[in-house]
Scaffold this motif. Sequence first.
Motif, short mmCIF file in Angstrom:
data_model
loop_
_atom_site.label_atom_id
_atom_site.label_comp_id
_atom_site.label_asym_id
_atom_site.label_seq_id
_atom_site.Cartn_x
_atom_site.Cartn_y
_atom_site.Cartn_z
N UNK A 169 -43.37 12.87 76.28
CA UNK A 169 -43.62 11.62 75.55
C UNK A 169 -44.62 11.78 74.42
N UNK A 170 -44.68 12.96 73.84
CA UNK A 170 -45.57 13.21 72.70
C UNK A 170 -44.72 13.33 71.44
N UNK A 171 -45.04 12.51 70.45
CA UNK A 171 -44.27 12.51 69.21
C UNK A 171 -44.70 13.67 68.31
N UNK A 172 -43.74 14.29 67.64
CA UNK A 172 -44.06 15.38 66.70
C UNK A 172 -43.38 15.05 65.37
N UNK A 173 -44.20 14.92 64.35
CA UNK A 173 -43.71 14.45 63.04
C UNK A 173 -43.89 15.54 62.00
N UNK A 174 -42.81 15.83 61.28
CA UNK A 174 -42.88 16.77 60.15
C UNK A 174 -43.07 15.95 58.88
N UNK A 175 -44.20 16.16 58.23
CA UNK A 175 -44.51 15.41 57.00
C UNK A 175 -44.25 16.33 55.81
N UNK A 176 -43.40 15.87 54.90
CA UNK A 176 -43.08 16.70 53.72
C UNK A 176 -43.38 15.92 52.45
N UNK A 177 -44.65 16.00 52.02
CA UNK A 177 -44.99 15.28 50.78
C UNK A 177 -44.59 16.10 49.57
N UNK A 178 -44.22 15.39 48.51
CA UNK A 178 -44.09 16.02 47.20
C UNK A 178 -45.48 16.21 46.60
N UNK A 179 -45.50 16.53 45.31
CA UNK A 179 -46.77 16.83 44.62
C UNK A 179 -47.79 15.71 44.82
N UNK A 180 -48.96 16.10 45.27
CA UNK A 180 -50.04 15.15 45.55
C UNK A 180 -51.29 15.64 44.81
N UNK A 181 -52.00 14.71 44.22
CA UNK A 181 -53.11 15.06 43.32
C UNK A 181 -54.35 15.49 44.12
N UNK A 182 -54.42 16.79 44.41
CA UNK A 182 -55.58 17.36 45.12
C UNK A 182 -55.96 18.69 44.47
N UNK A 183 -57.04 19.27 45.02
CA UNK A 183 -57.56 20.54 44.49
C UNK A 183 -56.61 21.72 44.71
N UNK A 184 -55.64 21.58 45.60
CA UNK A 184 -54.77 22.73 45.90
C UNK A 184 -54.04 23.21 44.64
N UNK A 185 -53.79 22.30 43.71
CA UNK A 185 -53.06 22.66 42.48
C UNK A 185 -53.85 23.64 41.64
N UNK A 186 -55.19 23.64 41.77
CA UNK A 186 -56.01 24.59 40.99
C UNK A 186 -55.70 26.03 41.39
N UNK A 187 -55.11 26.23 42.58
CA UNK A 187 -54.81 27.59 43.04
C UNK A 187 -53.61 28.20 42.33
N UNK A 188 -52.72 27.35 41.75
CA UNK A 188 -51.52 27.94 41.14
C UNK A 188 -51.04 27.26 39.86
N UNK A 189 -51.49 26.02 39.58
CA UNK A 189 -51.05 25.33 38.36
C UNK A 189 -52.10 24.26 38.00
N UNK A 190 -53.24 24.72 37.46
CA UNK A 190 -54.34 23.77 37.20
C UNK A 190 -53.98 22.68 36.20
N UNK A 191 -53.05 22.98 35.27
CA UNK A 191 -52.74 21.99 34.22
C UNK A 191 -51.58 21.07 34.64
N UNK A 192 -51.18 21.11 35.88
CA UNK A 192 -50.05 20.27 36.33
C UNK A 192 -50.32 18.80 36.01
N UNK A 193 -49.26 18.05 35.69
CA UNK A 193 -49.45 16.64 35.29
C UNK A 193 -49.81 15.74 36.48
N UNK A 194 -51.11 15.55 36.65
CA UNK A 194 -51.62 14.81 37.82
C UNK A 194 -51.10 13.37 37.87
#
Length: 248
Positions: free
Chosen positions: A186-211
């Motif tokens: 009875x434990x729910x398991x949810x797979x969350x698949x977000x598209x592009x979200x404005x966070x610091x992670x983008x600085x690791x591969x595409x800093x100029x991405x259109x936030x």
Amino acid sequence: MAAPRNLAGKVALITGASRGIGLAVAKALAREGAKLVITGRDQKALQAAERALKQALRGKRALAPRILSCTTDVREPKSVQALFADIKKDFPRLDILINNAGISHAMAEVERLPIQIWREVIETDLTGMFLVTQGALPLLRRGGTIVNNLSMAATHVFAGQSAYCAAKHGALGFTRTLREELRPRGIRVIALMPGATDTAIWNQFWPEAPRQRMLRPETVAQAILDALLLPPESTVEEITLMPTAGAL
Ligand SMILES: NC(=O)c1ccc[n+]([C@@H]2O[C@H](COP(=O)([O-])OP(=O)(O)OC[C@H]3O[C@@H](n4cnc5c(N)ncnc54)[C@H](OP(=O)(O)O)[C@@H]3O)[C@@H](O)[C@H]2O)c1
């Protein structure tokens, strides 16, 4: 009259909650009355996040959040063991696990991707999710929920991001397997698949991405909260949340 708190008394562990999506989720859950365990590797950043959480709830005495901050590296079994030893001292059980800690990597085609980067990404985004889940399972009860923050990269591929895509594809397979194993409990398991979200992670591969075309972390947090608040006999198994503007 104070609004009812839908997660009052629930205990939530959120990995990678020092910034970005994890911090937004922590704020959303605290506003609903949840007690929080927040983690990240950088102790100062984690302390700043704890202050930000308390600030966000300032003036709402009924919501004075209980927060346990643990400096944890999800790649390291000993660090994850120490996390759960700390949790057990403060809380008898967990109700919610948000596996969120994650990294990406600088753009590099397979031929030029250093093995060290490959290992770091797989160990953080895939092995880290396994280690934290394994530690959490003895504390989760019927009615509990696990949300694994994956990405569009769990079902789509992006050239130059092979380690990230491989880790997230693997994490989706892990998530789907875990869901079947936990149905009888009875434990729910949810797979969350977000598209592009404005966070610091983008600085690791595409800093100029259109936030301006991205989701806000608060929107991802709202989607998680909506799923957590479904009646216990129901679940949303996979959430694909995209910016209205579409993929970048
Ligand atoms: N932003 C997006 O567009 C997007 C889209 C889909 C999915 N996601 C996923 O969402 C999750 C959160 O990403 P974000 O965008 O919010 O990135 P972020 O702002 O860079 O936050 C990442 C968080 O993970 C923590 N972290 C990284 N490595 C860790 C480790 N080894 N052990 C423990 N904590 C670790 C970081 O803290 P420390 O560095 O201090 O450890 C930080 O708190 C990731 O799994 C990411 O793949 C992001």
